[in-house]
Design a protein around this motif. Structure first.
Motif, short mmCIF file in Angstrom:
data_model
loop_
_atom_site.label_atom_id
_atom_site.label_comp_id
_atom_site.label_asym_id
_atom_site.label_seq_id
_atom_site.Cartn_x
_atom_site.Cartn_y
_atom_site.Cartn_z
N MET A 1 -60.07 -12.46 94.15
CA MET A 1 -58.79 -13.12 94.36
C MET A 1 -58.26 -13.56 92.99
O MET A 1 -59.01 -14.11 92.19
N PRO A 2 -56.99 -13.32 92.74
CA PRO A 2 -56.41 -13.75 91.46
C PRO A 2 -56.55 -15.26 91.27
O PRO A 2 -56.49 -16.03 92.22
N ALA A 3 -56.71 -15.67 90.03
CA ALA A 3 -56.91 -17.08 89.71
C ALA A 3 -55.73 -17.94 90.12
O ALA A 3 -55.89 -19.13 90.42
N ASP A 4 -54.53 -17.38 90.14
CA ASP A 4 -53.36 -18.18 90.47
C ASP A 4 -52.98 -18.11 91.96
O ASP A 4 -51.86 -18.41 92.34
N VAL A 5 -53.96 -17.72 92.80
CA VAL A 5 -53.75 -17.68 94.25
C VAL A 5 -54.68 -18.69 94.91
O VAL A 5 -55.87 -18.75 94.58
N SER A 6 -54.13 -19.47 95.81
CA SER A 6 -54.92 -20.42 96.60
C SER A 6 -54.74 -20.09 98.07
O SER A 6 -53.63 -19.80 98.51
N ILE A 7 -55.84 -20.14 98.82
CA ILE A 7 -55.78 -19.97 100.27
C ILE A 7 -55.93 -21.36 100.86
O ILE A 7 -56.92 -22.05 100.61
#
Length: 158
Positions: A1-7
């Motif tokens: 998951m890209p570092a600038d993505v939050s779930i």
């Protein structure tokens, strides 16, 4: 998951984004070949009541401070859940967000005690089929569905 993505977990404030993402992405093919059906509209208009309050869960993906993806886990019966309403905004596709959402929602299914998770979709949705294959889903016999569309059922035993 890209570092600038939050779930993150769905909150009622996300209802508009949940609906908009599904209409922007998932229903592009529906509007081309079919029309949105009553179960679609009920889940999108009332996700808290129709999905979360009945034992399911919804996740949202945030990229650079903007909600760009979602997916839902709908409780069916006896440890069986449906992965539904997965959508990633067109501008955020190919960043690994769909896969990250899938992994997180399957983790949530395990936490909820799911024995299996199924996906119902149309065989023409090749990118979705590839994603679900990567997540470990396998073809299964089609069952009775509340939709007129959809000719493919995939299942992942947990």
């Amino acid at each position: 998951m890209p570092a600038d993505v939050s779930i993150i977990d769905f909150e009622p404030v996300h209802q508009h984004a949940f609906r908009a993402l599904n209409y922007e992405v998932s229903y592009e093919w529906i509007s081309r070949y079919f029309s949105a059906e009553a179960p679609d509209n009920q889940s999108l208009d009332y996700p808290q009541r129709r999905i979360v309050d009945t034992g399911g869960h919804i996740l949202m993906a945030e990229h650079k401070g903007e909600i760009v993806g979602t997916c839902a886990l709908v409780k069916e019966h006896d440890g069986v859940y449906e992965l539904a309403k997965m959508a990633v905004a067109l501008r955020a596709q190919r960043l690994g967000i769909g896969y990250a959402l899938g992994q997180c929602i399957l983790g949530k299914a395990r936490q909820l005690g799911a024995r299996s998770v199924e996906v119902l979709l149309d065989a023409d949705m090749q990118p979705a089929l590839a994603l679900y294959d990567k997540l470990g889903f396998r073809p299964a016999p089609l069952r009775t569905m509340p939709y007129y569309r959809g000719d493919t059922r995939l299942v992942l035993d947990l």
